[in-house]
Design an enzyme around this catalytic site. Structure first.
Site, PDB file in Angstrom:
ATOM      1  N   CYS A 380       6.684   0.913   5.031  1.00  0.00           N
ATOM      2  CA  CYS A 380       7.266   2.126   5.629  1.00  0.00           C
ATOM      3  C   CYS A 380       7.752   1.830   7.049  1.00  0.00           C
ATOM      4  CB  CYS A 380       6.219   3.233   5.652  1.00  0.00           C
ATOM      5  SG  CYS A 380       6.661   4.595   6.739  1.00  0.00           S
ATOM      6  N   CYS A 383       5.813   3.552   9.818  1.00  0.00           N
ATOM      7  CA  CYS A 383       4.519   2.907  10.087  1.00  0.00           C
ATOM      8  C   CYS A 383       4.752   1.664  10.949  1.00  0.00           C
ATOM      9  CB  CYS A 383       3.834   2.506   8.787  1.00  0.00           C
ATOM     10  SG  CYS A 383       3.439   3.889   7.697  1.00  0.00           S
TER      11      CYS A 383
END
Ligand code: SF4
Length: 460
Positions: A380, A383
């Site tokens: 991600c 992230c």
């Protein structure tokens, strides 16, 4: 910009009404051809009946070798039902978008329409205008678009002198969905149900009035789902006017074009663009499901960002997913297609929690120390973007009595994380205070060290 809104005068009144009902509530429009060519070509398009008994299929070569205006005449009398579209796709693989658009409009006349999303697929309208042929444009008004997109639709209509044939969701279906699940159910149980009501069913109705449609799909838009779309194909998912498998042809004139080349074209041709692009939006859809992307991020990361990358189709091009699903086996961690992504938040100050570990943390009612836990997926980009600040925070908190941890919550852990850990999107940050049973979710999008520290210190 020249404007033209001539109806197809040769359509019988009955047929016109039938088609207007199927496609949308407005009459057919043609647009923006230079005046002379427009008059000539509009006259050249003859009525196309749903089940014309005398229609003779034409060969690919016959359909494609003829000069422009006579091809429109030919298309009017004979939809090329016997065309080998795989062969045609191969033939057109190196063709320019303008050439593909011209072929598509020539072959299908008034039975083809451009699907316009309100983003950079406005390039399709520009290409259609440049062919000098009549063309139709439809769009799906989901009711959840950004105000900027509605304003852009209006601008495009004025710029090209067209009326976009808007398709709307069924009011009863929207009402039932919203009354039973609320306005933002897609954040909780996935976007498919809402997309089905607001997009897919209206699209299905639109396509039932056509024999072909033109999309702005590009291979570079989604490596997971669009990497192999052809220039033209028998639509794998939807039916056209005549019904049944194979009754609808899907044209993707910009399949092989890079996004940056689309933008060069738009700038060169001085085409109006959606103002959201200037705010960092690349792919544009509904307001609650679209957000700007960071420089270097892939454009589809801005759509349904709380879901796994592999499922990022709204159903309009679901054939892409099914085809891709056959070709690509699920990843070992449950199907996000990114099992090989290197792990992140790697620091001695960050404890890596297993499933039993975080379940223990959940069960404890009187923890001896507070825990800060990030629920993450290593693939991600959001992230990845907070990795440095989270690690810095963890190192600052060493010896403070606050434990800092991470729990990988994608793949097979995702249902558990959604059910038990309030996961909606990655990353989700939870504080397990020392004396409170329930974890508290960090509510902000600010993921700098100071903001995270203030959250911890105010609740620990
Ligand atoms: Fe609903 Fe979002 Fe799909 Fe739009 S993109 S139809 S708001 S789930």
């Amino acid at each position: 910009m020249a404007s033209a809104t001539a109806s197809f005068s040769s359509l019988s009144a009955d047929l016109r009404d039938v088609k207007a009902t199927r496609i949308g509530a407005v009459r057919q429009q043609v647009a923006a051809a230079p005046a002379a060519a427009r008059g000539q070509r509009a006259r050249a398009v003859r009525p196309l009946r749903a089940a014309e008994p005398g229609r003779q299929p034409v060969s690919v070569s016959a359909a494609l070798a003829a000069p422009a205006a006579p091809v429109a005449e030919e298309a009017a009398s004979a939809i090329p039902a016997a065309v080998d579209y795989e062969a045609l796709a191969r033939e057109l693989e190196g063709a320019s978008p303008l050439e593909v658009m011209d072929r598509a409009l020539a072959m299908f006349g008034s039975d083809i329409a451009i699907a316009f999303s309100g983003a950079e697929d406005v390039a399709l309208i520009e290409y259609a205008k440049l062919t000098g042929r009549p063309f139709r444009v439809f769009s799906l008004d989901t009711g959840r678009l950004n105000p900027e997109t509605y304003q852009f639709f209006d601008k495009v209509e004025k710029h090209y002198g067209i009326r976009i044939e808007y398709m709307f969701p069924d009011a009863g279906e929207v009402q039932a969905l919203v009354r039973s699940k609320g306005l933002f159910s897609f954040y909780e149980d996935g976007h498919q149900e809402c997309c089905r009501v607001r997009k897919v069913r209206p699209l299905r109705r639109a396509l039932k009035g056509l024999r072909a449609w033109i999309t702005g799909q590009r291979k570079d838009q989604s490596p997971g789902t669009r990497a192999s779309i052809p220039i033209v194909q028998v639509d794998p998912s939807f039916e056209g006017l005549d019904g049944g498998a194979g009754s609808l042809i899907k044209w993707n004139p910009v399949a092989n074009v890079d996004g940056k080349d689309i933008w060069t074209f738009l700038r060169t041709m001085d085409v109006p663009v959606n103002p959201l692009h200037a705010q960092g939006y690349v792919s544009i859809g509904c307001e609650p499901c679209t957000r700007p992307v960071l420089p270097g991020q892939h454009e589809r990361e801005g759509r349904w960002w709380w879901e796994d990358a592999k499922a990022k189709e709204c159903g309009l091009h679901k054939g892409n997913i099914e085809k891709d699903g056959q070709a690509a086996p699920k990843s070992a961690n449950g199907g996000n297609g990114s099992a090989g992504a290197p792990d992140i938040f790697q620091s001695q100050a960050v404890v890596s929690l297993t499933r039993p570990g975080i379940e223990n943390l959940l069960r404890l009612e009187n923890r001896s120390e507070p825990w800060l836990v990030v629920l993450y997926a290593p693939w991600c980009p959001f992230c990845q973007a907070m990795e440095a600040s989270y690690v810095e925070l963890a190192e600052k908190l060493v010896g403070s009595g606050v434990k800092v941890a991470k729990f990988r919550a994608d793949g097979e852990q995702k249902p558990f994380a959604q059910a038990e850990l309030q996961l909606q999107s990655f990353p989700t940050v939870l504080l397990f205070p020392s004396r409170t049973a329930r974890p508290i979710k960090y509510p902000s999008e600010k993921r700098d060290v100071d903001s995270l520290l203030a959250f911890v210190n105010s609740l620990r």
